[in-house]
Scaffold this motif. Structure first.
Motif, PDB file in Angstrom:
ATOM      1  N   TYR A  86       0.959  -1.460  -0.042  1.00 40.27           N
ATOM      2  CA  TYR A  86      -0.228  -0.181  -0.272  1.00 40.27           C
ATOM      3  C   TYR A  86       1.033   0.997  -0.031  1.00 40.27           C
ATOM      4  O   TYR A  86       2.250   1.142   0.323  1.00 40.27           O
ATOM      5  CB  TYR A  86      -0.920  -0.083   0.839  1.00 40.27           C
ATOM      6  CG  TYR A  86      -0.425   0.050   2.620  1.00 40.27           C
ATOM      7  CD1 TYR A  86      -0.242   1.431   3.402  1.00 40.27           C
ATOM      8  CD2 TYR A  86       0.515  -0.850   3.042  1.00 40.27           C
ATOM      9  CE1 TYR A  86       0.150   1.692   4.483  1.00 40.27           C
ATOM     10  CE2 TYR A  86       0.898  -0.956   4.557  1.00 40.27           C
ATOM     11  CZ  TYR A  86       0.894   0.465   5.109  1.00 40.27           C
ATOM     12  OH  TYR A  86       1.587   0.295   6.276  1.00 40.27           O
ATOM     13  N   SER A  87       0.265   2.419  -0.230  1.00 40.81           N
ATOM     14  CA  SER A  87       0.853   3.896  -0.352  1.00 40.81           C
ATOM     15  C   SER A  87      -0.445   4.843  -0.315  1.00 40.81           C
ATOM     16  O   SER A  87      -1.214   4.859   0.254  1.00 40.81           O
ATOM     17  CB  SER A  87       1.792   3.540  -2.034  1.00 40.81           C
ATOM     18  OG  SER A  87       1.011   4.057  -3.158  1.00 40.81           O
ATOM     19  N   LYS A  88      -0.004   5.947   0.112  1.00 44.14           N
ATOM     20  CA  LYS A  88      -0.622   6.945   0.905  1.00 44.14           C
ATOM     21  C   LYS A  88      -1.481   7.295   1.934  1.00 44.14           C
ATOM     22  O   LYS A  88      -2.466   7.322   1.954  1.00 44.14           O
ATOM     23  CB  LYS A  88      -1.437   7.658  -0.549  1.00 44.14           C
ATOM     24  CG  LYS A  88      -0.832   8.338  -1.937  1.00 44.14           C
ATOM     25  CD  LYS A  88      -1.429   8.051  -3.023  1.00 44.14           C
ATOM     26  CE  LYS A  88      -1.023   8.183  -4.631  1.00 44.14           C
ATOM     27  NZ  LYS A  88      -1.653   8.737  -5.795  1.00 44.14           N
ATOM     28  N   GLN A  89      -0.840   5.864   2.856  1.00 42.88           N
ATOM     29  CA  GLN A  89      -1.551   6.071   4.562  1.00 42.88           C
ATOM     30  C   GLN A  89      -0.523   6.708   5.156  1.00 42.88           C
ATOM     31  O   GLN A  89       0.442   5.732   4.847  1.00 42.88           O
ATOM     32  CB  GLN A  89      -2.481   4.357   4.064  1.00 42.88           C
ATOM     33  CG  GLN A  89      -3.494   4.579   3.633  1.00 42.88           C
ATOM     34  CD  GLN A  89      -4.302   3.503   3.415  1.00 42.88           C
ATOM     35  OE1 GLN A  89      -4.194   2.418   1.890  1.00 42.88           O
ATOM     36  NE2 GLN A  89      -5.835   3.378   4.492  1.00 42.88           N
ATOM     37  N   SER A  90      -0.607   6.144   6.390  1.00 46.04           N
ATOM     38  CA  SER A  90      -0.225   5.875   7.599  1.00 46.04           C
ATOM     39  C   SER A  90       1.649   6.744   7.914  1.00 46.04           C
ATOM     40  O   SER A  90       1.039   7.608   9.071  1.00 46.04           O
ATOM     41  CB  SER A  90       0.512   4.531   7.788  1.00 46.04           C
ATOM     42  OG  SER A  90      -0.692   3.303   7.620  1.00 46.04           O
ATOM     43  N   PHE A  91       2.435   6.863   6.804  1.00 47.46           N
ATOM     44  CA  PHE A  91       3.407   7.575   7.013  1.00 47.46           C
ATOM     45  C   PHE A  91       3.194   8.260   6.323  1.00 47.46           C
ATOM     46  O   PHE A  91       2.649   9.280   4.937  1.00 47.46           O
ATOM     47  CB  PHE A  91       4.587   6.641   6.355  1.00 47.46           C
ATOM     48  CG  PHE A  91       4.476   5.050   6.498  1.00 47.46           C
ATOM     49  CD1 PHE A  91       5.519   5.348   7.743  1.00 47.46           C
ATOM     50  CD2 PHE A  91       4.063   3.772   6.226  1.00 47.46           C
ATOM     51  CE1 PHE A  91       6.292   4.152   8.588  1.00 47.46           C
ATOM     52  CE2 PHE A  91       4.340   2.512   7.352  1.00 47.46           C
ATOM     53  CZ  PHE A  91       4.836   3.053   8.586  1.00 47.46           C
TER      54      PHE A  91
END
Length: 847
Positions: free
Chosen positions: A300-305
């Protein structure tokens, strides 16, 4: 040349699951290089070098360095970059992997890299830096880096040859050598031949303080801006030497996750990061997506960090003309660990990190022209040859050492700063050559300068992965004047400060102004050599060379006639220490003062040698323990005894002057320990405690002040009509992850000696505050307008002005000093660290 055979790398292995039964599962237990590839036979594979398959045992740093040195000897594609040593003297090496023709032209390439910062067109080979395992227990990165180094050195694939003609690949396999070895020892010591994937297994739970951290228990991935540690200093020097186009920063996260790569949360990108940076990050991410799809790895990307704090490895490049990308792999924290996604293995993690390393290289190569253009645009029009320049003026209020420390930090970031040649008055502040710097804004690192002084308090998204402000003016307690225009004759590159500290034959005493931050270092060295040093409890003035000099409370007096050291030896010591630390001293020929008490008056008290005991181990926060340890050991050069809290009741506490508690949860310490500590204080000892430790002191009646903490804080927030989906936003509002606050100081209090201004800015990253029982115990209170910069909910801003930040309570003949915040935050908060010094040297005598 030889082809590696297609081996059966997927084998059946018995693993013990977190379930109650032993199950047979098919897991990947050996790393698999790309198959069907012709490799150069003369180059040793990692497996051949180790004598066992990669991943069977966790790598030690000496194995890693031996191997990459071996590669450099065997392959003309490989050279080594040295970037200093770790605290434990482990050599930090990076590999430069490129074509032979590029190696032969390396000086020209480096010249091109330097020129791009000065507006010249970015040309020549692309520079891609892949850096791994800055957290020592995130082990898959360093293993993948070792395999990648072999692959790029030995592969005869056409795409690899093209890559190395067009790219200089820098590989830093381990960014934290000391933490790497701490973790490897733990993981190998607790490894079973039969993999145990139970998350409760000892293998997956390191002892305090974990391999994540370096020798002084610092998180090096929070040190890119602050540069408090040699590992960081070498790493940033390497960055600026090569000015890469792309930096891959490889990490691990919790075992329950999958795989993350940036872009991060779009709304949490720092506003100073160019939009084009994030667009290129997402373009390159398409290559990661394809690579992980191919091997069946969820991601995934564009979340959490996020991409906000520029002090991390994936964001520092973004404010310095490069594209920084964070990678996070689910961690086995050992060999194998059960998760909701199946068994996470070290070998599978290595395979994923290898895959995204290759996708980074393929993606950047494909976008080579765009990356060159991005860097051209980033540094365009940022240089000026004008004799009149606009910039920032800073002053440290007569503190030469703090100014020079700030200048050194700027220099390491390749930010030009200049010294004044004459006084400059701006907004009723007198900036002098002895305590000021001028920082021109028209220079390659202008965006970084803006970031370092950024004071924003409003944000699109109120969630932060790390601190919400990192204003260095607050950290260094600077007075700042912005948008100042100066002509070249008003500033110079050469440091004009010269301290001449001649002690005459008629001198009877030497005085040191405590406003100089180096005074604490010199004081410790004098005390360690059995020199009697006294400090003044009140301001005074003396006559020196026909002028009157004023000294504030806390100023030091060294009588030149002492019983245990000759006058000549003492003078030599004082002159040497003053010269080493650029410390201004005043030698006087009389004990008579002009104002205030004479030098022989009771206003001067002798300072006792500090013998601190620092509590470590379970319950204490290792990073904040490390910051105290680092300050005592490296700044003050003060011996400190580190011990577990559980041993306190068995120690002879009267052998120590101070017991120091970092932030933490000390609930495991029992009543017997509290009784021992209470006796220690009543007999004249001092306790100094941070943040969470105050709860334990309060519970056991060692602290009288009341505490304001998360329980009371919850009542401040209106939760009526909130939906389930509002929970995340509410948590963000209730969190103080790192905001800079204003604290009003009682400058007559011994804890504030040497501080010249009534307000100080400190980093606040916890809710806790103090409510003092007696007003005179308060030395620092949150200001009426507490927020200086960063994010803090309005609910907190309205309640903190009634709360205290620093208290000092008497108990018997001793005292308990409580700090609601960490005054030594990441060892960069040089302004407030002076209060900590006062707690060590003055508290036992003054409170």
């Amino acid at each position: 040349m030889t082809k590696l055979p297609l081996l059966s790398f997927i084998v059946g292995t018995m693993i013990t699951s977190s379930l109650s039964t032993t199950v047979s599962a098919t897991i990947q237990t050996q790393f698999q290089l790309p198959q069907g590839v012709e490799y150069q036979k003369a180059i040793t594979t990692p497996d051949e070098f180790l004598g066992y398959p990669m991943g069977k045992w966790h790598l030690r740093h000496d194995q890693l360095n031996f191997y990459i040195k071996n590669l450099a000897e065997q392959s003309p594609r490989v050279a080594l970059e040295h970037s200093g040593k770790s605290h434990e003297d482990r050599q930090q090496l990076s590999l430069l992997i490129t074509s032979e023709s590029n190696h032969n032209n390396i000086d020209s390439i480096l010249a091109q890299r330097a020129a791009v910062k000065h507006g010249e067109s970015s040309k020549g080979p692309l520079v891609v830096w892949l850096a791994y395992s800055i957290h020592g227990d995130e082990a898959s990165g360093v293993h993948a880096a070792m395999e990648l180094s072999y692959y790029l050195s030995a592969s005869n694939e056409s795409w690899v040859k093209s890559l190395l003609e067009e790219t200089v690949v820098i590989i830093t396999p381990s960014q934290n050598p000391d933490g790497m070895d701490r973790f490897a020892t733990w993981a190998n010591n607790n490894r079973s031949n039969t993999f145990n994937a139970d998350p409760n297994n000892r293998e997956h739970h390191q002892h305090w303080a974990r391999g994540r951290l370096n020798h002084y228990l610092a998180d090096l991935n929070r040190d890119w801006l602050f540069l408090r540690h040699p590992e960081s200093q070498g790493r940033v020097a390497l960055f600026h030497k090569w000015q890469p186009h792309y930096v891959g920063d490889f990490h691990e996260m919790g075992h329950r996750s999958s795989y993350f790569f940036q872009p991060g949360v779009p709304s949490r990108t720092h506003p100073l990061t160019p939009q084009k940076n994030q667009q290129l990050t997402d373009k390159i991410a398409n290559y990661h997506r394809a690579a992980l799809d191919k091997v069946g790895q969820p991601y995934y990307s564009k979340q959490s960090f996020d991409d906000f704090f520029y002090g991390k490895g994936s964001t520092y490049p973004d404010i310095n003309g490069a594209i920084g990308v964070l990678f996070e792999q689910a961690s086995a924290r050992g060999q194998a660990q059960d998760s909701p996604n199946g068994v996470v293995t070290l070998t599978r993690a290595i395979q994923n990190q290898f895959a995204t390393s290759i996708s980074s290289l393929k993606g950047t190569l494909a976008l080579k022209d765009e990356l060159h253009q991005y860097q051209n645009d980033f540094f365009k029009d940022k240089q000026s040859d004008s004799k009149r320049q606009q910039g920032v003026l800073i002053s440290t209020h007569t503190d030469i050492q703090r100014r020079d420390e700030f200048a050194s930090l700027l220099n390491q970031h390749q930010i030009r700063s200049h010294y004044l040649t004459k006084n400059v008055n701006k907004a009723d502040v007198n900036f002098t050559p002895n305590d000021s710097l001028f920082i021109p804004l028209e220079q390659p690192q202008s965006d970084l300068i803006t970031a370092l002084f950024d004071k924003r308090t409003e944000f699109e998204d109120e969630t932060f992965y790390d601190v919400s402000s990192f204003d260095l003016a607050a950290a260094f307690d600077l007075t700042v004047s912005e948008k100042v225009s100066l002509k070249a004759p008003q500033f110079t590159k050469n440091n004009p400060t010269k301290t001449s500290n001649t002690i005459g034959s008629n001198s009877v005493a030497v005085l040191l102004d405590w406003q100089q931050s180096a005074s604490a270092k010199v004081l410790q060295q004098l005390l360690a050599n059995d020199v009697i040093v006294k400090y003044s409890q009140k301001p005074f003035s003396v006559k020196h060379q026909n002028t009157t000099q004023n000294f504030g409370a806390g100023s030091l007096q060294i009588h030149l006639r002492q019983d245990n050291i000759s006058r000549e030896q003492l003078i030599t010591m004082l002159e040497s220490l003053s010269s080493e630390h650029q410390l201004k001293s005043t030698a006087v020929d009389t004990f008579a003062s002009v104002t205030g008490g004479d030098l022989g008056s009771p206003d001067f008290k002798a300072i006792q040698l500090v013998k601190p005991l620092l509590i470590t181990g379970d319950g204490s926060n290792p990073m904040e323990v490390g910051q105290i340890w680092h300050y005592l050991d490296n700044t003050l050069k003060m011996p400190v005894t580190l011990t577990k809290g559980s041993r306190l009741k068995r120690l002879k506490l009267s052998d120590y002057s101070h017991v120091l508690f970092a932030h933490g949860n000390y609930n495991s310490l029992d009543k017997t320990t509290a009784i021992a500590l209470k006796a220690f204080v009543k007999q004249g000892g001092t306790i100094v405690a941070h943040k969470g430790a105050l709860r334990w002191l309060k519970k056991h009646e060692l602290l009288s002040s009341e505490l304001f903490d998360s329980k009371q804080a919850q009542a401040l927030f209106n939760t009526n009509a909130l939906t389930f989906g509002d929970q995340s936003a509410l948590r963000a509002k209730q969190t103080i992850g790192g905001a800079i606050v204003n604290v009003e100081l009682d400058l007559t209090h011994p804890l504030n000696y040497g501080l010249s201004r009534p307000q100080l800015k400190i980093m606040k990253n916890s809710i806790l505050a103090l409510v003092a029982e007696k007003p005179f115990t308060v030395s620092g209170q949150y200001a009426k307008q507490p927020l200086s910069s960063g994010f803090m909910a309005q609910e907190y801003q309205s309640v903190y002005p009634q709360k205290s930040a620093v208290v000092a309570e008497s108990l018997g003949r001793g005292q308990v000093i409580g700090f609601a915040d960490n005054l030594l935050f990441r060892n960069i908060w040089l302004g407030s660290e002076r209060i900590y010094a006062n707690a060590l040297f003055f508290a036992p005598n003054s409170l």
